[in-house]
Design a protein around this motif. Structure first.
Motif, short mmCIF file in Angstrom:
data_model
loop_
_atom_site.label_atom_id
_atom_site.label_comp_id
_atom_site.label_asym_id
_atom_site.label_seq_id
_atom_site.Cartn_x
_atom_site.Cartn_y
_atom_site.Cartn_z
N LYS A 32 0.83 -1.21 0.00
CA LYS A 32 0.00 0.00 0.00
C LYS A 32 0.87 1.26 0.00
N ARG A 33 0.23 2.34 -0.32
CA ARG A 33 0.91 3.64 -0.30
C ARG A 33 1.32 3.98 1.13
N GLY A 34 2.53 4.51 1.29
CA GLY A 34 3.04 4.87 2.61
C GLY A 34 3.72 3.70 3.33
N SER A 35 3.85 2.58 2.66
CA SER A 35 4.47 1.40 3.29
C SER A 35 5.97 1.59 3.43
N LYS A 36 6.52 0.87 4.38
CA LYS A 36 7.96 0.94 4.66
C LYS A 36 8.62 -0.41 4.38
N LEU A 37 9.86 -0.35 3.96
CA LEU A 37 10.68 -1.56 3.78
C LEU A 37 11.79 -1.54 4.82
N ILE A 38 11.96 -2.63 5.55
CA ILE A 38 13.03 -2.73 6.55
C ILE A 38 13.97 -3.86 6.15
N ILE A 39 15.25 -3.52 5.98
CA ILE A 39 16.28 -4.50 5.64
C ILE A 39 17.26 -4.57 6.81
N ARG A 40 17.43 -5.73 7.38
CA ARG A 40 18.33 -5.91 8.52
C ARG A 40 19.68 -6.43 8.05
N PRO A 41 20.72 -6.35 8.92
CA PRO A 41 22.06 -6.83 8.54
C PRO A 41 22.02 -8.31 8.10
N GLY A 42 22.74 -8.62 7.03
CA GLY A 42 22.79 -9.99 6.53
C GLY A 42 21.61 -10.36 5.66
N GLN A 43 20.83 -9.35 5.21
CA GLN A 43 19.66 -9.62 4.37
C GLN A 43 19.74 -8.82 3.07
N ASP A 44 19.19 -9.41 2.01
CA ASP A 44 18.93 -8.70 0.77
C ASP A 44 17.43 -8.76 0.52
N ALA A 45 16.85 -7.67 0.03
CA ALA A 45 15.43 -7.63 -0.31
C ALA A 45 15.30 -7.59 -1.83
N ILE A 46 14.53 -8.53 -2.38
CA ILE A 46 14.37 -8.64 -3.82
C ILE A 46 12.89 -8.43 -4.18
N PHE A 47 12.61 -7.42 -4.99
CA PHE A 47 11.26 -7.20 -5.49
C PHE A 47 11.13 -7.91 -6.82
N PHE A 48 10.12 -8.78 -6.96
CA PHE A 48 9.93 -9.48 -8.23
C PHE A 48 8.45 -9.63 -8.53
N ASN A 49 8.14 -9.72 -9.81
CA ASN A 49 6.76 -9.80 -10.26
C ASN A 49 6.66 -10.81 -11.39
N ASN A 50 5.79 -11.82 -11.20
CA ASN A 50 5.62 -12.88 -12.19
C ASN A 50 6.95 -13.60 -12.48
N ASN A 95 18.82 -14.60 3.10
CA ASN A 95 19.89 -14.61 4.10
C ASN A 95 21.22 -14.71 3.35
N THR A 96 22.07 -13.71 3.47
CA THR A 96 23.29 -13.64 2.65
C THR A 96 24.51 -14.31 3.30
N LYS A 97 24.37 -14.82 4.50
CA LYS A 97 25.54 -15.39 5.17
C LYS A 97 25.92 -16.74 4.58
N GLU A 98 27.12 -17.19 4.91
CA GLU A 98 27.58 -18.52 4.51
C GLU A 98 27.20 -19.50 5.61
N PHE A 99 26.50 -20.56 5.24
CA PHE A 99 26.02 -21.54 6.20
C PHE A 99 27.04 -22.66 6.37
N ASN A 100 27.24 -23.08 7.62
CA ASN A 100 28.13 -24.20 7.94
C ASN A 100 27.29 -25.34 8.49
N VAL A 101 27.42 -26.51 7.87
CA VAL A 101 26.56 -27.64 8.20
C VAL A 101 27.42 -28.87 8.50
N LYS A 102 27.09 -29.59 9.57
CA LYS A 102 27.76 -30.85 9.88
C LYS A 102 27.09 -31.99 9.13
#
Length: 330
Positions: A32-50, A95-102
């Protein structure tokens, strides 16, 4: 009027963020109009359509979508919010971090080996690292059918093919089945490349793979340990000396008292002889000196004639017969 203008405003953010979540898809139908986008550390926000990416935003912070986001969207630059209308576009948080898995083999892998008709059962464990590297492939293959994607999902996928890859790289070029740890770097490198090819099409990449240890059956491990201990002994004589010394020092040598003292004396003499031989190695090979020729000559008659007659005991003179009984003296 301001109340009615903002009543449809919303906040676009990653709600209930989890460290083990690879991406999160914002679920509202429209912005909606007046909406806010919040991006926290370690995140990328991607807007996509179809399924088509409109814009990628990587800097953390809070943004006004109408004035700071829409002007940068590729095909929606001219979009104008109406009084009651919103912008129909999806937002993906990555989530842009590198994941470590056992990882670890669930069952023993039977590796073909000489002397083992059914193969040698081996287990292994270690870690691997991965991260998102292609947003277009991620949206096309995974985001289109799932609202979220977890590290556990990737781990299950990788471990499902890991047994085959371990068998492939362990048996490659006839590696020593009893010393696989020495080849772990080469094995890990090969598996990493194969795993990377497996998940590359999903927009992910394997950045590291490590085999921490190979585990053999107990009987095989005992044999490897025993063989290694024999190799460490080297000189069996020295091993016996060290063992005897340790036994005496600990009081565990059988036959204490005089027997222990005698063993210690013998050991000391043997060690002294060996030390002398080591200090003078040339003397061991020196030829024996010829005996004195005089020592080989027969003894003189004076030395052979007895001082008393063996028959009657009379003191003898210079003659060859006893003066008393006539017994021959030589």
């Amino acid at each position: 009027m301001s109340f009615f203008r903002n009543q449809f405003a919303n906040v676009v953010e990653w709600e209930e963020f989890r460290e083990d979540m690879i991406f999160y898809k914002w679920k509202n139908n429209e912005i909606k109009r007046g909406s806010k986008l919040i991006i926290r550390p370690g995140q990328d926000a991607i807007f996509f359509n179809n399924g088509k990416i409109e814009g990628i935003f990587q800097d953390e912070g809070e943004y006004d979508i109408e004035s700071q986001i829409v002007p940068f969207l590729s095909t929606l630059k001219g979009f104008k919010f109406g009084f009651n209308s919103g912008m129909r576009v999806e937002v993906l948080f990555v989530n842009t971090k590198e994941f470590n898995v056992k990882w670890g083999t669930r069952n023993a892998i039977n590796i073909p080996s000489l002397g083992f008709p059914g193969g040698m059962p081996i287990r292994a464990n270690g870690t691997f690292n991965f991260k998102v590297n292609d947003y277009i492939a991620l949206i096309d293959k995974i985001v289109g059918v799932r609202n979220q994607y977890l590290v556990e999902d990737v781990r299950i996928r990788i471990t499902a093919i890991l047994d085959q890859l371990l068998m492939k790289w362990i048996t490659r070029e006839g590696k020593d089945m009893f010393n696989l740890q020495s080849n772990s770097f080469e094995i890990s490198k090969g598996i990493k490349e194969d795993l990377d090819m497996q998940i590359l099409g999903d927009g992910l990449t394997v950045t590291g793979f490590n085999v921490m240890s190979f585990n053999y059956p107990k009987e095989i491990q005992d044999m490897i340990t025993k063989n290694a201990s024999h190799g460490m002994i080297g000189n069996i004589d020295r091993y016996q000396q060290v063992s005897m010394t340790d036994g005496m020092a600990s009081g565990k040598m059988s036959g204490g008292g005089a027997a222990s003292d005698m063993a210690g004396m013998m050991m000391g003499m043997n060690m002294a002889n060996q030390m002398m031989n080591n200090m003078n190695p040339g003397k061991q090979n020196e030829p024996t000196a010829p005996k004195n020729e005089q020592s080989e000559q027969p003894k003189s008659s004076d030395q052979e004639r007895p001082n008393f007659c063996p028959n009657c005991g009379t003191k003898t003179g210079e003659g060859n017969f006893c003066s008393n009984c006539g017994h021959k003296l030589k």
